[in-house]
Design a protein around this motif. Structure first.
Motif, mmCIF file in Angstrom:
data_model
loop_
_atom_site.group_PDB
_atom_site.id
_atom_site.type_symbol
_atom_site.label_atom_id
_atom_site.label_comp_id
_atom_site.label_asym_id
_atom_site.label_seq_id
_atom_site.Cartn_x
_atom_site.Cartn_y
_atom_site.Cartn_z
ATOM 1 N N UNK A 309 0.841 -1.187 0.000
ATOM 2 C CA UNK A 309 0.000 0.000 0.000
ATOM 3 C C UNK A 309 0.886 1.251 0.000
ATOM 4 N N UNK A 310 0.549 2.170 -0.874
ATOM 5 C CA UNK A 310 1.197 3.481 -0.891
ATOM 6 C C UNK A 310 0.128 4.508 -0.541
ATOM 7 N N UNK A 311 0.263 5.108 0.634
ATOM 8 C CA UNK A 311 -0.755 6.026 1.140
ATOM 9 C C UNK A 311 -0.214 7.450 1.172
ATOM 10 N N UNK A 312 -1.023 8.386 0.722
ATOM 11 C CA UNK A 312 -0.741 9.811 0.869
ATOM 12 C C UNK A 312 -2.000 10.471 1.410
ATOM 13 N N UNK A 313 -1.891 10.978 2.634
ATOM 14 C CA UNK A 313 -3.053 11.500 3.327
ATOM 15 C C UNK A 313 -2.851 12.954 3.727
ATOM 16 N N UNK A 314 -3.871 13.743 3.513
ATOM 17 C CA UNK A 314 -3.854 15.148 3.880
ATOM 18 C C UNK A 314 -5.097 15.434 4.724
ATOM 19 N N UNK A 334 -14.386 24.288 10.044
ATOM 20 C CA UNK A 334 -14.463 23.332 8.944
ATOM 21 C C UNK A 334 -13.255 22.400 9.018
ATOM 22 N N UNK A 335 -13.477 21.167 8.668
ATOM 23 C CA UNK A 335 -12.395 20.186 8.691
ATOM 24 C C UNK A 335 -12.613 19.191 7.575
ATOM 25 N N UNK A 336 -11.583 18.444 7.238
ATOM 26 C CA UNK A 336 -11.723 17.454 6.189
ATOM 27 C C UNK A 336 -10.433 16.726 5.915
ATOM 28 N N UNK A 337 -10.472 15.862 4.926
ATOM 29 C CA UNK A 337 -9.272 15.137 4.512
ATOM 30 C C UNK A 337 -9.368 14.802 3.032
#
Length: 815
Positions: A309-314, A334-337
């Protein structure tokens, strides 16, 4: 929902008008509290005592400006005490109210840090890594070296009394069905989505983790096994300040993380925001050995696979609080990803008529591209109605989730000689999911006196989901839809709730009694299959908590709560999701909610040693089952209701100070769980086992700027519905060093030092034969650097609890 929003507006209008009026009441003492730097002390506890007998007459909380006021006082002489965390308790006075002196403004009260000096060494209290308050076990993650660079899921897996199975289901002291909150808000995610979210939540952003076995009626009734509240860090300084974090790690592949937190506070406005990034490459090995029997013929499968798995999370969050005077605050956040993942799964399946004999082989190369995005908007209002603690809080939330998942399966077939037996089978699944959540709540606190209060509130939530599952076959160099496998599933759910919670303190007894009512309407519609499942039900959830102080060193307690777990949206969707040709999962639209009654009896000694005995009975328990299809020779992962589960447990928590520089916290749980069903796959089913869990954390203060931490945990074999898991254990080690006047910190941590954490399960159903093992990349070495900058004046930051947390907990986040 319209009624709730209208009620919120009317409450806001009424409270704002009332608080804007002046009072003409006589008999008043007012004042101002400041710290040693003459900065206002915000939300400090101020008590008014009778000078004649030292009995508390009134209590108040200081405002944003450090001010306090006692109204409607009878003539007499009084003392004033001020308490604030980390500061010495201050006694002031006497002050006299008389017919001649009815309005009294006392001189500024200055409090000093609670610092004790021994020769030239300053000793300042620091929170332990693990502490207990009433019925809540608190992990002070911000103090942990091992948390640096770890994910929330990794931290939870090492928490006292917690266990996480191979599907991501969380159990607390042997009780599954644990609900997870973030900053007091339910996340409304399915098990898979919640696991993914926790896997990408950076441990550096976590302040504390609270474990609650029997929450009060104030909380949503969801969570038969209890609740976990993950509190994220909040900046607490005046002016402009923030924190920078960067880190890297390596196990078998690289890991990286970075983040920034900013906060600006002026007189009437508080601006805040943060951003975090993680980029990880990781693996998971899975092996399945099983056999199936049909018509006196037995087939053996040996499956070996590795997933990369290659994960890129913001992830991000931003907001503003505006102070409408001292008593009213309105805020917006406000929030999110935005999370992306590429998956490369390779599986070899060896098939034979006898063990060790290979008659045919199937190799699978499955490539997946996954994107998950989310946005949540929160409008909140808080009114402090008087100095006695009467207040009103209101929240309005809107959340949306877009999950896009595409997996292409390429299967090649070989005979016993390794020669291609037939043409490859290539197909793909495209699973777009859209979720929308609208929620609102109003909470009101009315204190009758300093030792008695009533909490009440209402909440409404409305959730819609749309899953358009598309299965396509690769035929003639074209993708062709497979109508037999494709399916569209929509779901909507509305929950209306109201609660009342009464709290009363006596001389040596504290009682809390609550009742929550929740009215639920749901409709699941399998559009393709033309199958609609509707439910409409009203439930009452009482709870009771009694704490009795026997003496200075001894305390006993009893608690009871009734709770519910509703199926997550994904578990209701009847589409088939493939892991490979012979292993897949399927939703169950007939899945019913489960109900539980939980009891606990506790004993505490000197606020340190705690012993707890618990019993919980759950009916219609939702359980992940692994079922073998003897005709198709496949393994099905399927969620269904078993008749009941009963768990009896005993927990002991004991911190020990070995020396001045070596402290430990030890937690042990012994429990027995038993699952039963009158009919499972055509036969009665019973499965029970005694399990022991142990967690020990050792902290070492090497010098004033260097600390070390060692953690070890062990879980013996345990049962999860229809399968049994083998023991799991591991050791973690970390060291931290601060410098630059403690503004900068560098931490080095090693998780699963001996690479022993591995999940191995086998069937608990006698006629089923399978053994499954999962080994994730768990031995990882991490280096993390953090730097705090900006002003250092202490301020108070609002605690937020939006209204849609519970609904969000049941939406897949795919982090």
């Amino acid at each position: 929902m319209k009624k709730i929003i209208t009620l919120m507006f009317l409450c806001f209008l009424r409270i704002t008008l009332v608080n804007g009026q002046t009072t003409g009441e006589k008999g008043q003492i007012a004042g101002h509290v400041a710290d040693e730097k003459h900065l206002p002390v915000m939300y400090g506890a101020v008590s008014l005592l009778s000078a004649a007998d030292s009995i508390q007459v009134k209590s108040a909380i200081t405002t944003e400006k450090g001010e306090f006021k006692f109204l409607n006082l009878l003539p007499g002489t009084y003392f004033i005490t001020v308490e604030w965390v980390g500061y010495e308790k201050k006694l002031n006075g006497p002050f006299t109210i008389s017919a001649e002196q009815q309005l009294l403004n006392v001189p500024q009260i200055v409090i000093l840090p609670d610092t004790k000096q021994l020769h030239t060494v300053n000793i300042i209290g620091q929170k332990p890594l693990i502490e207990r308050k009433s019925n809540v076990l608190i992990m002070n993650v911000a103090n942990s070296t091992l948390a640096a660079g770890s994910t929330a899921l990794e931290i939870l897996s090492k928490a006292p009394g917690l266990s996480i199975d191979n599907e991501g289901n969380i159990s607390l002291r042997g009780k599954p069905g644990v609900n997870v909150m973030i900053d007091g808000k339910l996340t409304y995610l399915s098990t898979t989505q919640l696991t993914n979210l926790l896997r990408t939540t950076d441990g550096n952003a976590i302040q504390t983790i609270e474990l609650m076995t029997n929450p009060s009626a104030k909380y949503d009734a969801a969570g038969t096994g209890g609740m976990i509240n993950i509190k994220l860090k909040k900046n607490t300084n005046y002016g402009t300040n923030g924190t920078l974090t960067a880190g890297g790690g390596y196990g078998s592949y690289y890991k990286s993380n970075a983040g920034v937190t900013l906060n600006h506070r002026s007189k009437n406005i508080n601006l805040f925001g943060n951003y975090n990034f993680t980029g990880n490459k990781e693996y998971e090995d899975m092996n399945i050995n099983r056999s199936t029997s049909a018509f006196d013929e037995k087939t053996y499968f040996d499956q070996q696979g590795r997933d990369l798995y290659l994960r890129k999370n913001n992830s991000y969050k931003a907001g503003i609080d505006y102070y409408l005077g001292d008593k009213n605050i309105i805020g917006f956040a406000m929030s999110g990803y935005s999370n992306h993942m590429n998956a490369d799964n390779n599986i070899n399946t060896l098939i034979g008529s006898r063990p060790g004999v290979i008659d045919s082989t199937v190799t699978a190369a499955n490539l997946g591209k996954i994107k998950y995005t989310s946005q949540t908007y929160n409008l909140n209002y808080k009114a402090v109605l008087d100095t006695s603690g009467q207040e009103l809080n209101a929240d309005l939330d809107y959340s949306r989730f877009n999950n896009d998942n595409s997996v292409t399966y390429t299967n090649n077939f070989y005979n016993a000689a390794g020669v291609i037996a037939k043409a490859p089978l290539i197909f793909r699944n495209i699973t777009p999911t859209r979720v929308k959540i609208l929620a609102a709540k109003v909470d009101y606190v009315y204190p009758f006196n300093p030792k008695m209060k009533l909490e009440t509130g209402v909440k409404g939530s409305y959730v819609t989901t749309d899953n358009d599952f598309q299965s396509e076959d690769f035929t003639g160099n074209n993708w062709v839809n497979d109508p037999a496998q494709s399916n569209r599933f929509t779901y909507k759910e509305q929950v209306s709730a109201a609660y009342a919670n009464f709290h009363r303190e006596f001389k040596s007894t504290t009682i809390q009694l609550g009742l929550r009512a929740e009215l639920t309407y749901s409709e699941g519609n399998s559009v393709t299959l033309q199958n609609v499942v509707k439910r409409n039900y009203l439930d009452l959830f009482p709870n009771l908590s009694i704490q009795q102080s026997l003496s200075k060193d001894h305390e006993i307690g009893f608690s009871y709560s009734s709770r519910i777990n509703r199926p997550d949206y994904q578990s209701l969707n009847p589409f088939i999701y493939f892991s490979d040709l012979y292993t897949f999962s399927k939703g169950n639209p007939q899945l019913k909610p489960e109900y539980a009654n939980s009891f606990e009896l506790s004993y505490g000694y000197k606020k340190t040693t705690n012993v707890t005995f618990g019993y919980i009975h759950t009916k219609d328990v939702m359980t992940t089952t692994l079922l073998t299809d003897t005709v198709k020779k496949t393994l099905l992962i399927y969620e269904q209701n078993l008749a009941a589960r009963s768990t009896v447990s005993m927990n002991i928590n004991r911190p020990v100070a070995i020396t001045g520089w070596w402290n430990t916290n030890n937690d042990a749980t012994l429990y027995y769980s038993r699952f039963s069903s009158p009919d499972l796959s055509g036969a009665p089913f019973k499965n029970g086992k005694l399990t022991f869990m142990m967690n020990t954390t050792q902290t070492f203060t090497l010098n004033p700027t260097m600390n070390a931490e060692l953690s070890a945990n062990y879980q013996s074999a345990q049962v999860f519905g229809t399968y049994i898991a083998r023991p799991v254990y591991g050791v973690d080690l970390g060291i931290s060093k601060s410098f630059a006047d403690k503004k900068a910190t560098i931490k080095l941590a090693a998780s699963d030092l001996f690479n022993t954490r591995k999940i191995v399960v086998k069937s608990a159903i006698p006629l089923q034969d399978y053994n499954l093992s999962q080994k994730q990349e768990s031995r990882i070495f991490r280096l993390t650097f953090s730097y705090n900058f900006g002003s250092s004046g202490v301020k108070a930051v609002r605690e937020r609890s939006n209204s849609s947390e519970g609904e969000q907990n049941r939406v897949k986040s795919g982090n």
